[in-house]
Scaffold this motif. Structure first.
Motif, PDB file in Angstrom:
ATOM      1  N   GLU A   1      -7.973  -0.424  13.169  1.00 33.48           N
ATOM      2  CA  GLU A   1      -7.158   0.737  12.776  1.00 33.48           C
ATOM      3  C   GLU A   1      -5.697   0.393  12.581  1.00 33.48           C
ATOM      4  N   LEU A   2      -5.224  -0.688  13.217  1.00 30.94           N
ATOM      5  CA  LEU A   2      -3.798  -1.012  13.266  1.00 30.94           C
ATOM      6  C   LEU A   2      -3.118  -1.097  11.894  1.00 30.94           C
ATOM      7  N   PRO A   3      -3.670  -1.839  10.903  1.00 31.16           N
ATOM      8  CA  PRO A   3      -2.984  -1.924   9.608  1.00 31.16           C
ATOM      9  C   PRO A   3      -2.829  -0.569   8.914  1.00 31.16           C
ATOM     10  N   PHE A   4      -3.802   0.310   9.098  1.00 32.42           N
ATOM     11  CA  PHE A   4      -3.720   1.633   8.470  1.00 32.42           C
ATOM     12  C   PHE A   4      -2.609   2.469   9.099  1.00 32.42           C
ATOM     13  N   THR A   5      -2.479   2.357  10.422  1.00 35.70           N
ATOM     14  CA  THR A   5      -1.406   3.095  11.093  1.00 35.70           C
ATOM     15  C   THR A   5      -0.037   2.567  10.673  1.00 35.70           C
ATOM     16  N   VAL A   6       0.102   1.249  10.574  1.00 38.77           N
ATOM     17  CA  VAL A   6       1.388   0.668  10.139  1.00 38.77           C
ATOM     18  C   VAL A   6       1.741   1.161   8.736  1.00 38.77           C
ATOM     19  N   THR A   7       0.746   1.228   7.865  1.00 37.01           N
ATOM     20  CA  THR A   7       0.992   1.726   6.509  1.00 37.01           C
ATOM     21  C   THR A   7       1.438   3.182   6.532  1.00 37.01           C
TER      22      THR A   7
ATOM     23  N   ALA B   1       0.819  -1.208   0.000  1.00 34.66           N
ATOM     24  CA  ALA B   1       0.000   0.000   0.000  1.00 34.66           C
ATOM     25  C   ALA B   1       0.856   1.263   0.000  1.00 34.66           C
ATOM     26  N   ALA B   2       1.919   1.274   0.807  1.00 35.65           N
ATOM     27  CA  ALA B   2       2.772   2.458   0.888  1.00 35.65           C
ATOM     28  C   ALA B   2       3.465   2.719  -0.439  1.00 35.65           C
ATOM     29  N   GLU B   3       3.903   1.638  -1.080  1.00 32.94           N
ATOM     30  CA  GLU B   3       4.608   1.797  -2.349  1.00 32.94           C
ATOM     31  C   GLU B   3       3.666   2.329  -3.439  1.00 32.94           C
ATOM     32  N   ARG B   4       2.448   1.811  -3.476  1.00 35.60           N
ATOM     33  CA  ARG B   4       1.480   2.278  -4.473  1.00 35.60           C
ATOM     34  C   ARG B   4       1.123   3.744  -4.245  1.00 35.60           C
ATOM     35  N   SER B   5       1.016   4.132  -2.991  1.00 36.80           N
ATOM     36  CA  SER B   5       0.593   5.499  -2.690  1.00 36.80           C
ATOM     37  C   SER B   5       1.635   6.531  -3.106  1.00 36.80           C
ATOM     38  N   ARG B   6       2.904   6.118  -3.195  1.00 36.88           N
ATOM     39  CA  ARG B   6       3.950   7.069  -3.565  1.00 36.88           C
ATOM     40  C   ARG B   6       3.756   7.609  -4.979  1.00 36.88           C
ATOM     41  N   GLY B   7       3.089   6.828  -5.835  1.00 37.13           N
ATOM     42  CA  GLY B   7       2.822   7.299  -7.186  1.00 37.13           C
ATOM     43  C   GLY B   7       1.611   8.199  -7.275  1.00 37.13           C
ATOM     44  N   ILE B   8       0.870   8.317  -6.172  1.00 36.20           N
ATOM     45  CA  ILE B   8      -0.374   9.092  -6.172  1.00 36.20           C
ATOM     46  C   ILE B   8      -0.262  10.331  -5.290  1.00 36.20           C
ATOM     47  N   VAL B   9       0.292  10.143  -4.089  1.00 37.93           N
ATOM     48  CA  VAL B   9       0.387  11.228  -3.099  1.00 37.93           C
ATOM     49  C   VAL B   9       1.857  11.490  -2.796  1.00 37.93           C
ATOM     50  N   SER B  10       2.262  12.745  -2.857  1.00 36.02           N
ATOM     51  CA  SER B  10       3.656  13.082  -2.593  1.00 36.02           C
ATOM     52  C   SER B  10       3.980  12.930  -1.112  1.00 36.02           C
ATOM     53  N   ASP B  11       5.273  12.845  -0.801  1.00 42.42           N
ATOM     54  CA  ASP B  11       5.700  12.739   0.588  1.00 42.42           C
ATOM     55  C   ASP B  11       5.246  13.959   1.376  1.00 42.42           C
TER      56      ASP B  11
END
Length: 251
Positions: free
Chosen positions: A110-116, A72-82
Motif C-alpha cells: 500500500e505504501l507507494p499508493f499512499t505516497v502518491t 503518477a501524481a503529475e499524470r493524474s492532474r490532467g484526469i482528476v481535479s484537485d
C-alpha cells in the motif's frame, strides 16, 4: 562580497500571518501523537519493530516510491481535479485500512499508493496558493514538504533547520532532491509501517495512521506554501520570513 543585511519584519499584518502559520505548524503533529498513544509504544521504538531486511531496504523503497509518485501524481492532474483536504484524508484512510488488513506485507504494498496520494494532496495545496505544480520549481518545492522532520518526531530541530534554509531551489535536479529527501522520509515511513502493522489492531491502525499522516503533511504544505505566498504578495524576502517563522515556532 558581504551578503546584504535585511531589516527585520515590522509590518503588524505580516507578523500576524506569521503567527498564524507558526500556530498551524505546531498543531500539525498533534493528531499523529494521539494515534501513536492509542496504538501504544513510542515513535522512537517503532522502527525497531520492523524486520531487519525491511529496515535495510527502506531508503531504496522510499526513493522508488517518490520517483513513481512524482510521475503518477503529475499524470493524474490532467484526469482528476484537485480534491478538498477531507476527501484526500478519506481516500488515504481507506488505503491504510486495506493495507493494515494483511499486516506488514499488505502495508508495504500500500505504501507507494499512499505516497502518491500525499504528493497529489501537496500539489493541490500548492495550486490553491497560486503556484503551478507543473513547473519544475514548484515540483521541487512539493518534495521539500516531505523533508520535514516527520509527524512522529517530538524534536523538530532538524525540521526547523530545513525550514530556515535560505538557499534557492533552482540548483538541485528533481532526481538529486529525491535522493536527498528519501533517507529522511524513509524513517517516517518506517515508523508508519511499524505502527500500521501493530498486532490485533490491523485495519483500524492502518486507517488511523494514514488519516493522521495525511493531516500532518497537508498542514505542513499549507505552512510551506503559505509562507511562499506571503513573500510573493508582500514583496518581503522569503529568507527573512522563514527566519521569523522559525523563531515563532521555536518559542
Amino acid at each position: 562580497m558581504m551578503a546584504d543585511i535585511l531589516p527585520p519584519v515590522s509590518d503588524p499584518a505580516i507578523l500576524g500571518q506569521l503567527d498564524s502559520l507558526a500556530k498551524r505548524h505546531r498543531a500539525a503533529g498533534g493528531v499523529v501523537m494521539q494515534v501513536i498513544g492509542y496504538i501504544g509504544g513510542s515513535a522512537e521504538g517503532l522502527l525497531g519493530k520492523l524486520p531487519t531486511p525491511v529496515r535495510n531496504g527502506l531508503d531504496g523503497a522510499t526513493e522508488r516510491a517518490l520517483s513513481g509518485a512524482m510521475t503518477a501524481a503529475e499524470r493524474s492532474r490532467g484526469i482528476v481535479s484537485d480534491r478538498p483536504d477531507w476527501m484526500n484524508r478519506t481516500l488515504t484512510t481507506a488505503m491504510g485500512a486495506a493495507g493494515g488488513v494483511g499486516g506488514l506485507g499488505s502495508s508495504l504494498a500500500e505504501l507507494p499508493f499512499t505516497v502518491t496520494m500525499l504528493l497529489r494532496a501537496i500539489q493541490g495545496i500548492a495550486a490553491e496558493h497560486g503556484f503551478d505544480p507543473a513547473s519544475e520549481e514548484v515540483r521541487l518545492e512539493c518534495l521539500r514538504v516531505f523533508a520535514s522532520a516527520g509527524p512522529l518526531e517530538d524534536d523538530d530541530g532538524m525540521d526547523l533547520s530545513f525550514l530556515a534554509a535560505r538557499a534557492t531551489i533552482t540548483g538541485p535536479s528533481l532526481k538529486s532532491l529525491i535522493a536527498k529527501v528519501a533517507p529522511r522520509l524513509s524513517i517516517v515511513l518506517g515508523q508508519k509501517l511499524a505502527a500500521q502493522a501493530a498486532p490485533v489492531l490491523g485495519a483500524v491502525a492502518g486507517a488511523a495512521v494514514n488519516y493522521a499522516f495525511t493531516s500532518y503533511y497537508q498542514e505542513i504544505a499549507r505552512v510551506h506554501f503559505g509562507l511562499k505566498r506571503l513573500a510573493r504578495d508582500t514583496g518581503t524576502d522569503e529568507g527573512v520570513l522563514r527566519e521569523e517563522l522559525v523563531a515563532r515556532i521555536a518559542t
